[in-house]
Design an enzyme around this catalytic site. Structure first.
Site, PDB file in Angstrom:
ATOM      1  N   ASP B 320       0.797  -1.223   0.000  1.00 38.32           N
ATOM      2  CA  ASP B 320       0.000   0.000   0.000  1.00 38.32           C
ATOM      3  C   ASP B 320       0.830   1.274   0.000  1.00 38.32           C
ATOM      4  O   ASP B 320       0.420   2.284  -0.576  1.00 38.32           O
ATOM      5  CB  ASP B 320      -0.971   0.003   1.188  1.00 38.32           C
ATOM      6  CG  ASP B 320      -2.165  -0.924   0.950  1.00 38.32           C
ATOM      7  OD1 ASP B 320      -2.383  -1.319  -0.211  1.00 38.32           O
ATOM      8  OD2 ASP B 320      -2.874  -1.244   1.918  1.00 38.32           O
ATOM      9  N   TYR B 408      -9.901  -0.342   2.609  1.00 37.52           N
ATOM     10  CA  TYR B 408      -9.401  -0.348   3.982  1.00 37.52           C
ATOM     11  C   TYR B 408      -9.068   1.050   4.473  1.00 37.52           C
ATOM     12  O   TYR B 408      -8.404   1.815   3.773  1.00 37.52           O
ATOM     13  CB  TYR B 408      -8.133  -1.207   4.092  1.00 37.52           C
ATOM     14  CG  TYR B 408      -8.396  -2.545   4.733  1.00 37.52           C
ATOM     15  CD1 TYR B 408      -8.500  -2.661   6.118  1.00 37.52           C
ATOM     16  CD2 TYR B 408      -8.557  -3.688   3.970  1.00 37.52           C
ATOM     17  CE1 TYR B 408      -8.750  -3.885   6.706  1.00 37.52           C
ATOM     18  CE2 TYR B 408      -8.809  -4.915   4.555  1.00 37.52           C
ATOM     19  CZ  TYR B 408      -8.905  -5.021   5.936  1.00 37.52           C
ATOM     20  OH  TYR B 408      -9.154  -6.226   6.515  1.00 37.52           O
TER      21      TYR B 408
END
Lengths: 670, 670
Positions: B320, B408
């Site tokens: 990420d 998320y």
């Protein structure tokens, strides 16, 4: 050790009429009331009149009623509630009696003499008496004088002695160790080393005295922790900060029943274990009913072995619940300090050595925790020309109790969350137990010193804490199974995917107790209590999950005597079939126990635990290597665990939680 | 994935005059200012004019100045501060350029073409462009139509593709996966499965299309999480609760420097890693000076592999930070929701694909946390006729940032405590990534489904999160050593004590990097960063201790391609010598990386790390087996770690902390 602050209530011995103490109906799991303590005392005294009997009440508490009767009564309160009964552990003429008292029929149901290993909880009164003995004991006075110390500045405490392989059954004794105040209240930083006074609690006399050598009492300059004793420079003073609830709390307390958000539970107090959470149920919006999560939960035992082999220290292997009484050691919580401004306080009662009730004010506080955490949030940026931000701040409910067992203060929080979690946290704080030593600098140390030199003549002793929780989960009913969902690395060997590996879930249901013993840290697994008879609409077994907060296990050898007594700490997780007599992981008689009545021995029967009423035992631990920051006080170090719903609900209850209204304050001035 | 809310600031391309943005002097570690971004853009554009070059800015950030120069400047601010420099990673005519720009001399210092494996961060703009391509691509439109779906309700996101053993170097591509809104914003619960659209980001065109089969898009009824969309019955509504500081906060923010209680640190922002804490120092009352604890700390990488081998899922092994930019994905924090009422907010800037600054408002909040915890307490009951109760409530300082990487949301807290601890917590929340499936009940599943059936046609996919933190601790100076204090069971064999065992501490100083690699959970040890050149008065090495909060490690095989790329997760702890170029655990070019530039490869040189400027890398992890409570939203699950002083101070700083004044409110009305 001796508490001197207890407020003795002068209830009349003969008044058995009900004092208007509580307006609501009694709950079968309520702790004994002051009137009930008096009733129990009176009943036992009638059988063993003081004139002809040496009688001390070592423990008085509610005899836990039959679970099935309680559950039936809950389901239909027109049925007869279970009878109110008390369990009394008494020493009568130097023998241990287990007496069951019925409070409705007003009589003794059973009276059994226990003659096995181990002794009951110590009373404060006998510890106080033991602590006074050295002051009239010439050899002790000589030892103090020889050290140039002032006897009026000496205070003493009683230490349980454990068991270290003695074959012959020991008398009921303690070792009395003393400290030197002389201008400080931080007595733990000023041990008077090398003197051991052994007291027979039954005879209440010194039976052995030893003074092995002389080393300086640590000067402990500047170790008094009272704010009033501090001199500049001070640490940074923060501006005032507080929590505000203009419309009051969102919970209600009805007797001992607490209701908050989607939770409903019963809170009681026990001299041995402190707070007991019972009948914790959560409201399911979809099914429009409360569903049981936990029948009963409490700290069952706390094992604190020190790692010092010297004559004055080797025996320090304490069982704080079973020896000293974790509830008995509860201290009054300070408003605005121990608990935030929005806390509500509750008191409790214990029996004194004479059986009479002692009020313990403010042992509980209950408050809504508003820590600035986020319960759930999401920002959605992927939808063109739309920005969605939804945030639900976390507010939870905390029940707190502090137990101060000598130097250590244990802050116990049971926290309830709207997502369905029960989170248990224990914070260790207070003062370190240090050993007096000849050393004034680390470079002088050429032997095993068993600790860290924290200040001149002051060694911080290495030790452990193991807290074992009793968690009688009843996940949506009492027939549960324990499932290990193991995460297994799986190789891809058939070219079906460019990947070489993944992990899959292999769920194993524990058939018997031995299947359920787990040392954490060895393999990846989710640990679940499921109800094998209930499924979600999708077909998943309803469950709750244990999320451990620590993987600490014991480092003593299995055959070491104190580890035999604390064999229940060998595994972090055990699961047993529910058995009303299996409550205290270290056994009913923990003082000088020999490990023949522990969770480990019960569980060695390897009973069946599948689809049964089962109990989870979870042990969390701390290995404490002291550092100078533990001197002269220990800031809180916390650990805990969480019980979190796992396929218990069809969807997360947060979906239906509205964000709180903003609090608006007008016209405020300070 | 595409953020559409970003507010583009219309700074003129040609204005290089300083906008009065900040009144204070610039700190060498300050993030690039809007003016500096413009300056950088202008300088690079001058060398690569848009008319003749295809130029995109993939990353623009502060080139971290030479540490020694910063430290010298801090010690004597009359010396020349380090030069302001920027690092630009650009794609120019389809090649990756690493360009160093000097902002004082206003020119390019170096311009290097990178031709190895891996690509730079993706920009939002190219993701947005890629996500639009399917809407003009006939086969895709046909696939949507064939499923009976409305094209106007489809939204798409770009997914990095990882590396799965392809020998030939791949083009810079993403896979575009689509979702179906049709009345909900919870698009993640409505994946349109089986369609894979592969986009070449350089050509910005679809280079591959696949539609493998048809399964229903989950109905996802009732999964819209917006409060406005909920229908009764609602969950329990709590009464208002808030934090109040009538005299305001106790911290000050001077530019990017934050001072609170005994702490002083610098806060900056980076597109790749988000918040960076620099120069964290704590005031030592006794020595009357600030002492350095950490030179620089941030989240270096976040690895999120999914455990699903199917064609549409096997490649989902995200990094990420290195692929999407953890800072780039920061979202504006909602006052009173994401942060409590006493929070102060700060914004930041990143460069857009065109190099121009984009304002990111409210990416940080800073607040004093008043959770109702206790920093230290003790009740002393052993002193006759005296009851001492001292309690110091906990108030800490929190710096928060939320990064929303697709579904998320990661809540990142850096928390500073008066006892000297830095506590890092990450809370995982947001929405689960689910796979569309034919199943409507668990009983139908007779194959490996790689997930939990959460609702009809909805499988919650198993996955992991590994967060690797870069922690350049400088414990009281930059020469540090890493010490493992192992707790070793020791048998007593010489009858010197009734005990059979104890544990002792065996401290091992790591000489080289291989000594310092640790998989947590295998043995009991305290992990310390010490300064071997500085001791307390008692002779203990001053140090800080890492208290891990998780023992989770990877379960993929070492040779699996994504695990090769994420080899830095194999150990929870690594220690490396400080090296300015070793910042990102997954390597500078993480997208499609092959693991040749990771913490694991750097550390394989096994350099010396004793009494040197060293860096601690700590990885915490989560294995996520979804449960129905993760549906249709995921309540926060947290983990973290603590850096706690260990013989850093002579005594605990809490001793000198006064209890706070009580907050008194008069004349308040709501």
């Amino acid at each position: 050790m001796a508490h001197s602050f207890k407020v003795f209530l002068f209830f009349s011995f003969f008044t058995l009429s009900i004092i208007p103490f509580s307006h609501q109906l009694q709950h079968p799991l309520d702790s004994l009331t002051p009137n009930e303590f008096i009733q129990v005392q009176s009943i036992v005294n009638r059988s063993y009149p003081g004139s002809s009997h040496n009688l001390t009440f070592q423990y008085v508490g509610l005899e836990e009623p039959n679970k099935q009767v309680v559950v039936s009564w809950l389901e239909n309160s027109s049925t007869t509630p279970p009878p109110r009964q008390a369990l009394v552990i008494a020493r009568i003429n130097h023998r241990t009696h287990e007496i069951s008292v019925d409070l409705s029929s007003v009589g003794i149901i059973s009276d059994r003499i226990y003659d096995g290993y181990g002794y009951p909880l110590l009373t404060f009164e006998e510890q106080t008496a033991a602590n006074q003995l050295p002051f009239k004991y010439a050899p002790f006075l000589a030892s103090i004088s020889k050290r140039g110390l002032k006897i009026e500045e000496v205070v003493c405490g009683s230490f349980t002695v454990g068991w270290h392989g003695e074959e012959k059954k020991n008398r009921r004794i303690v070792k009395v160790m003393c400290y030197y105040l002389d201008g400080t209240v931080n007595l733990y930083m000023r041990p008077i080393e090398a003197i051991t006074v052994t007291v027979d609690l039954e005879e209440m006399k010194i039976i052995h005295f030893q003074d092995r050598f002389m080393i300086p009492v640590p000067k402990a300059a500047g170790t008094d922790y009272r704010e009033s004793e501090q001199r500049a420079p001070f640490g940074p003073q923060l501006k005032g900060i507080t929590v505000m609830q203009p419309d009051g709390p969102s919970f209600t307390i009805d007797g001992n029943r607490v209701r908050w958000a989607n939770w409903d539970f019963h809170l009681s107090f026990d001299a041995r274990v402190g707070p007991i959470i019972s009948l914790a149920s959560i409201y399911d919006i979809e099914r429009q009913k409360f569903r049981r999560v936990m029948y009963r939960g409490y700290l069952s035992e706390l094992f604190v072995p020190y790692m010092d082999l010297t004559e004055e220290w080797y025996y320090r292997t304490f069982f704080d619940a079973g020896e000293y009484g974790y509830g008995l050691c509860a201290v009054p919580l300070e408003p605005l300090r121990d608990c935030p401004a929005n806390a509500v306080f509750m008191g409790a009662f214990v029996a004194g050595q004479d059986g009479m009730p002692i009020e313990m004010p403010n042992v509980f506080c209950i408050f809504e925790r508003n820590a600035g955490d986020v319960m759930w949030r999401h920002t959605e940026t992927m939808i063109p020309e739309t920005l969605v931000t939804e945030v639900r701040p976390e507010v939870s409910l905390v029940v707190r109790m502090v137990s101060t067992v000598g130097n250590y203060d244990y802050i116990n929080d049971w926290e309830f969350k709207r997502i369905g979690s029960i989170k248990v946290t224990v914070g260790l704080t207070g003062l370190l137990e240090v050993r007096g030593s000849k050393y004034t600098h680390k470079d002088q140390i050429n032997e095993e010193a068993y600790g860290t030199l924290l200040a001149e003549n002051t060694l911080g002793a290495r030790h452990d804490h193991f807290l074992t929780y009793y968690l009688d989960l009843d996940v949506d009913g009492d027939s549960n199974s324990f499932v290990k969902s193991k995460l297994k690395t799986t190789r891809v060997t058939d070219q079906s995917s460019p990947r070489k590996s993944y992990w899959k879930v292999v769920s194993e249901t524990a058939k018997t107790e031995s299947d359920a013993k787990i040392k954490l840290g060895l393999e990846s697994a989710d640990l679940l209590f499921v109800n094998p008879n209930k499924k979600t609409k999708m077909g998943n077994l309803v469950g709750y999950r244990l999320i451990p907060g620590s993987v600490t296990g014991p480092l003593l050898t299995d055959d070491d005597y104190s580890q035999v007594r604390a064999a229940f700490t060998k595994y972090n997780v055990w699961v047993t079939p529910y058995n009303r007599s299996e409550k205290w992981a270290g056994g009913l008689y923990t003082d000088q126990s020999r490990g023949d009545d522990t969770l480990a021995t019960w569980s060695s029967r390897n009973r069946k635990i599948e689809n049964k009423d089962i109990v989870l035992w979870y042990t969390l631990g701390f290995h404490h290597v002291p550092y100078q920051e533990d001197f002269p006080l220990m800031p809180t170090l916390s650990s805990g665990f969480e019980l979190r719903p796992a396929n218990f609900f069809e969807y997360n209850p947060v979906l239906k939680v509205k964000a709180p209204n903003n609090v608006k304050w007008l016209n405020c001035s300070t």
